[in-house]
Motif scaffolding. Structure first.
Motif, PDB file in Angstrom:
ATOM      1  N   ARG A 406       0.825  -1.215   0.000  1.00  0.00           N
ATOM      2  CA  ARG A 406       0.000   0.000   0.000  1.00  0.00           C
ATOM      3  C   ARG A 406       0.852   1.253   0.000  1.00  0.00           C
ATOM      4  O   ARG A 406       0.466   2.280  -0.528  1.00  0.00           O
TER       5      ARG A 406
ATOM      6  N   TYR B  13     -12.556  -1.502   6.678  1.00  0.00           N
ATOM      7  CA  TYR B  13     -11.332  -1.141   7.406  1.00  0.00           C
ATOM      8  C   TYR B  13     -11.750  -0.394   8.652  1.00  0.00           C
ATOM      9  O   TYR B  13     -12.642   0.456   8.595  1.00  0.00           O
ATOM     10  N   PRO B  15      -9.389   1.185  11.168  1.00  0.00           N
ATOM     11  CA  PRO B  15      -8.090   1.418  11.779  1.00  0.00           C
ATOM     12  C   PRO B  15      -8.189   2.125  13.133  1.00  0.00           C
ATOM     13  O   PRO B  15      -7.490   1.769  14.066  1.00  0.00           O
ATOM     14  N   VAL B  20     -14.460   2.103   7.727  1.00  0.00           N
ATOM     15  CA  VAL B  20     -14.580   2.529   6.328  1.00  0.00           C
ATOM     16  C   VAL B  20     -15.013   1.303   5.537  1.00  0.00           C
ATOM     17  O   VAL B  20     -14.351   0.267   5.589  1.00  0.00           O
ATOM     18  N   ALA B  22     -14.873  -0.290   2.409  1.00  0.00           N
ATOM     19  CA  ALA B  22     -14.122  -0.135   1.159  1.00  0.00           C
ATOM     20  C   ALA B  22     -14.775  -0.911   0.020  1.00  0.00           C
ATOM     21  O   ALA B  22     -14.732  -0.488  -1.132  1.00  0.00           O
ATOM     22  N   PRO B  41     -12.985   6.192  -9.310  1.00  0.00           N
ATOM     23  CA  PRO B  41     -12.275   7.298  -8.666  1.00  0.00           C
ATOM     24  C   PRO B  41     -11.366   6.803  -7.543  1.00  0.00           C
ATOM     25  O   PRO B  41     -11.489   5.678  -7.080  1.00  0.00           O
ATOM     26  N   SER B  42     -10.471   7.680  -7.139  1.00  0.00           N
ATOM     27  CA  SER B  42      -9.565   7.332  -6.061  1.00  0.00           C
ATOM     28  C   SER B  42     -10.355   6.996  -4.805  1.00  0.00           C
ATOM     29  O   SER B  42     -11.314   7.679  -4.461  1.00  0.00           O
ATOM     30  N   GLY B  43     -10.006   5.925  -4.154  1.00  0.00           N
ATOM     31  CA  GLY B  43     -10.697   5.522  -2.934  1.00  0.00           C
ATOM     32  C   GLY B  43     -11.935   4.689  -3.192  1.00  0.00           C
ATOM     33  O   GLY B  43     -12.648   4.318  -2.256  1.00  0.00           O
ATOM     34  N   SER B  44     -12.173   4.321  -4.470  1.00  0.00           N
ATOM     35  CA  SER B  44     -13.383   3.566  -4.768  1.00  0.00           C
ATOM     36  C   SER B  44     -13.223   2.079  -4.449  1.00  0.00           C
ATOM     37  O   SER B  44     -14.196   1.334  -4.492  1.00  0.00           O
ATOM     38  N   GLY B  45     -11.998   1.644  -4.160  1.00  0.00           N
ATOM     39  CA  GLY B  45     -11.824   0.253  -3.737  1.00  0.00           C
ATOM     40  C   GLY B  45     -11.125  -0.645  -4.737  1.00  0.00           C
ATOM     41  O   GLY B  45     -11.104  -1.873  -4.578  1.00  0.00           O
ATOM     42  N   LYS B  46     -10.514  -0.058  -5.758  1.00  0.00           N
ATOM     43  CA  LYS B  46      -9.860  -0.863  -6.801  1.00  0.00           C
ATOM     44  C   LYS B  46      -8.739  -1.737  -6.222  1.00  0.00           C
ATOM     45  O   LYS B  46      -8.695  -2.946  -6.458  1.00  0.00           O
ATOM     46  N   SER B  47      -7.852  -1.078  -5.484  1.00  0.00           N
ATOM     47  CA  SER B  47      -6.725  -1.841  -4.927  1.00  0.00           C
ATOM     48  C   SER B  47      -7.219  -2.892  -3.947  1.00  0.00           C
ATOM     49  O   SER B  47      -6.720  -4.033  -3.926  1.00  0.00           O
ATOM     50  N   THR B  48      -8.191  -2.509  -3.146  1.00  0.00           N
ATOM     51  CA  THR B  48      -8.736  -3.449  -2.172  1.00  0.00           C
ATOM     52  C   THR B  48      -9.278  -4.690  -2.879  1.00  0.00           C
ATOM     53  O   THR B  48      -9.003  -5.831  -2.471  1.00  0.00           O
ATOM     54  N   GLU B 169      -2.563  -0.492 -11.153  1.00  0.00           N
ATOM     55  CA  GLU B 169      -2.015   0.713 -11.771  1.00  0.00           C
ATOM     56  C   GLU B 169      -0.608   0.511 -12.308  1.00  0.00           C
ATOM     57  O   GLU B 169       0.328   1.215 -11.920  1.00  0.00           O
ATOM     58  N   HIS B 202      -6.384   4.616 -13.802  1.00  0.00           N
ATOM     59  CA  HIS B 202      -7.094   5.894 -13.863  1.00  0.00           C
ATOM     60  C   HIS B 202      -7.043   6.450 -15.272  1.00  0.00           C
ATOM     61  O   HIS B 202      -7.714   7.408 -15.596  1.00  0.00           O
TER      62      HIS B 202
HETATM   63  N1  ATP Z   1      -5.262  -0.329   5.287  1.00  0.00           N
HETATM   64  C1  ATP Z   1      -6.282   0.527   5.247  1.00  0.00           C
HETATM   65  N2  ATP Z   1      -6.700   1.079   6.375  1.00  0.00           N
HETATM   66  C2  ATP Z   1      -7.748   1.930   6.386  1.00  0.00           C
HETATM   67  N3  ATP Z   1      -8.409   2.293   5.300  1.00  0.00           N
HETATM   68  C3  ATP Z   1      -8.038   1.777   4.119  1.00  0.00           C
HETATM   69  C4  ATP Z   1      -6.939   0.871   4.040  1.00  0.00           C
HETATM   70  N4  ATP Z   1      -6.795   0.507   2.752  1.00  0.00           N
HETATM   71  C5  ATP Z   1      -7.739   1.170   2.066  1.00  0.00           C
HETATM   72  N5  ATP Z   1      -8.482   1.932   2.872  1.00  0.00           N
HETATM   73  C6  ATP Z   1      -9.615   2.734   2.489  1.00  0.00           C
HETATM   74  O1  ATP Z   1     -10.481   1.945   1.678  1.00  0.00           O
HETATM   75  C7  ATP Z   1     -10.948   2.685   0.612  1.00  0.00           C
HETATM   76  C8  ATP Z   1     -10.573   2.036  -0.688  1.00  0.00           C
HETATM   77  O2  ATP Z   1      -9.173   2.131  -0.869  1.00  0.00           O
HETATM   78  P1  ATP Z   1      -8.390   1.594  -2.130  1.00  0.00           P
HETATM   79  O3  ATP Z   1      -6.976   1.777  -1.908  1.00  0.00           O
HETATM   80  O4  ATP Z   1      -8.888   0.225  -2.440  1.00  0.00           O
HETATM   81  O5  ATP Z   1      -8.921   2.598  -3.274  1.00  0.00           O
HETATM   82  P2  ATP Z   1      -8.390   2.747  -4.756  1.00  0.00           P
HETATM   83  O6  ATP Z   1      -9.600   2.688  -5.609  1.00  0.00           O
HETATM   84  O7  ATP Z   1      -7.335   1.775  -5.032  1.00  0.00           O
HETATM   85  O8  ATP Z   1      -7.828   4.204  -4.736  1.00  0.00           O
HETATM   86  P3  ATP Z   1      -6.619   4.796  -5.603  1.00  0.00           P
HETATM   87  O9  ATP Z   1      -7.187   5.037  -6.942  1.00  0.00           O
HETATM   88  O10 ATP Z   1      -6.308   6.048  -4.893  1.00  0.00           O
HETATM   89  O11 ATP Z   1      -5.536   3.807  -5.599  1.00  0.00           O
HETATM   90  C9  ATP Z   1     -10.394   4.081   0.768  1.00  0.00           C
HETATM   91  O12 ATP Z   1     -11.373   4.865   1.410  1.00  0.00           O
HETATM   92  C10 ATP Z   1      -9.210   3.911   1.635  1.00  0.00           C
HETATM   93  O13 ATP Z   1      -8.980   5.048   2.399  1.00  0.00           O
END
Ligand code: ATP
Ligand code: MG
Lengths: 408, 228
Positions: A406, B13, B15, B20, B22, B41-48, B169, B202
């Motif tokens: 991350r 999540y 923390p 949150v 995700a 969009p950023s924060g939409s959960g793609k990485s998760t 990405e 993106h």
């Molecule tokens: N380890 C974590 N602890 C707390 N919150 C988290 C954690 N990982 C992700 N989040 C939250 O979960 C949500 C989704 O995050 P994620 O990284 O999956 O988004 P993303 O679509 O990959 O964004 P980006 O385009 O910025 O990479 C966000 O609101 C993020 O803040």
């Protein structure tokens, strides 16, 4: 490939790795140096005790040492000495008359052990002749001369040519006295010995000790020097069976403190190693911890793509071991060179000569290092490195790949 | 055939006492040979989402099946081995071991799999050739451009013959030309070798190359568009 990765990882932070390697090497060197010093001191002490005082072997009547009773003489000492001189392992033999008595001057008196020696024989066994600092060793045809030490001269407030009266028991039990003149003053370097021993010519003493007996038969002690000190125990055993009527003892048996001193050095060297390695543990832990923390993402990536915890763990351990593996030979090399130099030149501690004398220690310490100390130091280093890498390695495997990644 | 089946996955999540959400009850099926972009969009959960289907993270709820294995039931240690055998990863950065050459980086995963030396060497050559890096095999990552590093990462991800490649990405740090180049290689591998790719992005130009686009909004699938 893990050792290869570990090896290359070490050189990523070249300076940092070199600093730890340097620290470990210096630690090893310091441990070897201190052990070399301690061993040199101990062996010097033992050597000087053997050369000046004890000799390698001594033979007495079995009961003599119970009370230092001069009646317990060596039977047929001439024949025994002749037989001893024939043995190839024996370098020199000195037969002595020994009695405890009193040395008195108008200004004082002291209990002493009086040794009646044959000057030529004695010179082959002890270093007494070389230790004369004033006057001379026994000269032929002079009668009733005595050699005393600097310490004794101090205690008795006498100097060269002074008169000294010796009082002791004859073998018959009668008290006898003899007047002697100080012919020479010696300094063996061992104060306790010097304060209690004086030397007279054997024939003078025999005449007083056992009037009427043939002079050459008045012998309480036979001191033996060997060609090789290591053979002391075996030669002693041989003598024991050869002369069952006598008690043969090695210098270890005569002076158990020598044996203890020698064996303590081993312990001392372990303690030095232990202390130094303990200090190094912190240095290595710190370095490895830094290496793990700054590679947090990389280690996360490795675990993400399938490097299991055992492999990650061993990678970190390998890195620490390799640091040790480079440093240990360096330190050993340094130590070896130091030993080579200080073994020959020694360190001169004459500034502390008074206190050294008190303990019978030599003023110049010639460094000596038992060869096994080198590999012991090597093993210690590797063990330390292993120990110090465990925590950082555990840190590495307890990271969670998602979190590490991350941060990318 | 489906390589990934995800059912009802949610991820919360928490923390610091502020939960949150995700991902919210996502159902997803990826079939062999897909070339799928996850966008949003950023924060939409793609990485998760990618982390969960890649066995790097566990969902709070739901289950994920990869190639018939229920990976949501595996332990951390089992997951490491599972990833090693079945999933190829390309991250945004720090993909490679800096102290190893391109060749060694690719070979490394196969070493972890204990593949025989001859196979490792042949496949490494073949893969680095496929990503157009024949002449950079003995360079370390530090001596390669960002685009070249990502191509090595693709080769490395392919080395264990995974069921699919996850790329979070992969082009985010690349210039236009390197992005094009990397996508060309990925598209070709997908077309010729039937390699399944799932990547998040993106970048509109990257989205345009995808044959399926899944859009996430606030952790839920907003649209799922196939372009065949
Ligand atoms: N380890 C974590 N602890 C707390 N919150 C988290 C954690 N990982 C992700 N989040 C939250 O979960 C949500 C989704 O995050 P994620 O990284 O999956 O988004 P993303 O679509 O990959 O964004 P980006 O385009 O910025 O990479 C966000 O609101 C993020 O803040
Ligand atoms: Mg993301």
């Amino acid at each position: 490939m893990i050792p290869l990765i570990a090896w290359r990882n070490i050189w990523r932070s070249r300076t940092r790795s070199l600093v730890v390697i340097g620290a470990i090497a210096i630690g090893v060197w310091a441990a070897l140096f201190m052990t070399g010093f301690a061993t040199g001191m101990a062996r010097g002490y033992v050597r000087s005790a053997v050369d000046n005082i004890v000799s390698h072997l001594q033979m007495h009547h079995p009961q003599f040492k119970e009370d230092y009773d001069a009646r317990f003489m060596v039977d047929t000492p001439g024949a025994v000495a002749d037989r001893l001189r024939e043995m190839p392992s024996i370098k020199a033999v000195s037969a002595r008359a020994v009695v405890n008595g009193m040395a008195s001057t108008p200004k004082g008196a002291r209990g002493v052990q009086i040794k009646g020696i044959n000057p030529d024989e004695e010179a082959g066994v002890t270093t007494l002749r070389e230790k004369i600092v004033e006057g001379s060793y026994f000269l032929p045809d002079r009668r009733n001369e005595v050699l005393i030490s600097v310490a004794m001269a101090d205690k008795l407030h006498i100097k060269m040519r002074s008169k000294l009266v010796l009082t002791f028991q004859e073998t018959s039990g009668e008290l006898t006295t003899g007047a002697f003149r100080v012919a020479g003053i010696f300094d063996s370097g061992n104060k306790p010995f010097d304060e209690t021993h004086i030397f007279v010519d054997h024939s003078d003493m025999a005449a007083l000790l056992a009037p009427g007996s043939p002079t050459e038969d008045v012998i309480q002690e036979i001191a033996i020097m060997l060609h090789a000190p290591k053979t002391a125990a075996t030669v002693s055993d041989t003598l024991q069976s050869l002369f069952p009527g006598l008690l043969s003892e090695t210098y270890h048996q005569i002076s158990p403190d020598l044996e203890m001193y020698e064996s303590q050095i081993n312990t001392v060297s372990y303690i030095y190693l232990g202390i130094i390695m303990l200090a190094l543990v912190f240095g290595i832990v710190n370095t490895m911890l830094m290496a793990v923390l700054e590679r947090y993402r990389e280690i996360g990536m490795l675990m993400a793509i399938g490097m299991n915890k055992i492999k990650v763990f061993s990678m970190i351990v390998f890195e620490a071991l390799m640091l040790g593996l480079i440093a240990a030979p360096l330190g050993m090399g340094l130590g070896w060179v130091s030993m080579l130099y200080l073994g020959r030149k020694g360190i001169n501690l004459s500034a502390y000569s008074e206190s050294l004398r008190l303990y019978g220690l030599e003023q110049i310490i010639y460094f000596e290092l038992p060869p096994e100390t080198y590999w012991q130091a090597g093993i210690f280093v590797m063990f330390t490195a292993l120990l110090a890498s465990l925590y950082p390695a555990w840190k590495a495997i307890s990271l969670r790949p998602v979190e590490a990644i991350r941060k990318i | 055939m489906s390589v990934i089946i995800a059912k009802g996955i949610s991820k919360t999540y928490d923390p610091d006492g502020m939960p949150v959400l995700a991902l919210q009850r996502i159902d997803l099926e990826i079939r062999e040979g897909e070339f799928t972009a996850i966008v949003g969009p950023s924060g939409s959960g793609k990485s998760t989402l990618l982390n969960i289907i890649g066995g790097l993270d566990k969902p709070s709820e739901g289950m994920v099946e990869v190639g018939g294995h229920m990976i949501t039931e595996l332990s951390d240690n089992e997951l490491i081995d599972f990833r090693k055998e079945h999933i190829g990863f390309v991250f945004q950065a720090y993909n490679l071991i800096p102290v190893l050459t391109a060749r060694e980086n690719v070979e490394f995963v196969m070493l972890l799999q204990q593949r025989p030396k001859a196979e490792r060497e042949a496949r490494t050559k073949e893969l680095l050739h496929a990503v157009g890096l024949d002449d950079k095999m003995d360079k370390r990552p530090g001596e390669l451009s960002g685009g070249q590093q990502q191509r090595v990462a693709v080769a490395r991800a392919l080395a264990p013959k995974p069921a699919f490649i996850l790329a979070d990405e992969p082009t985010a740090n690349l210039d236009t030309k390197s992005t094009e180049n990397l996508l060309d290689i990925m598209a070709e591998l997908n077309r010729e070798e039937k390699i399944t790719f799932i990547f998040s992005t993106h970048d509109q130009r990257v989205i345009n190359r995808a044959r399926r686009v899944i859009t996430l909004v606030d952790g839920a699938v907003a649209s799922d568009e196939k372009r065949d």
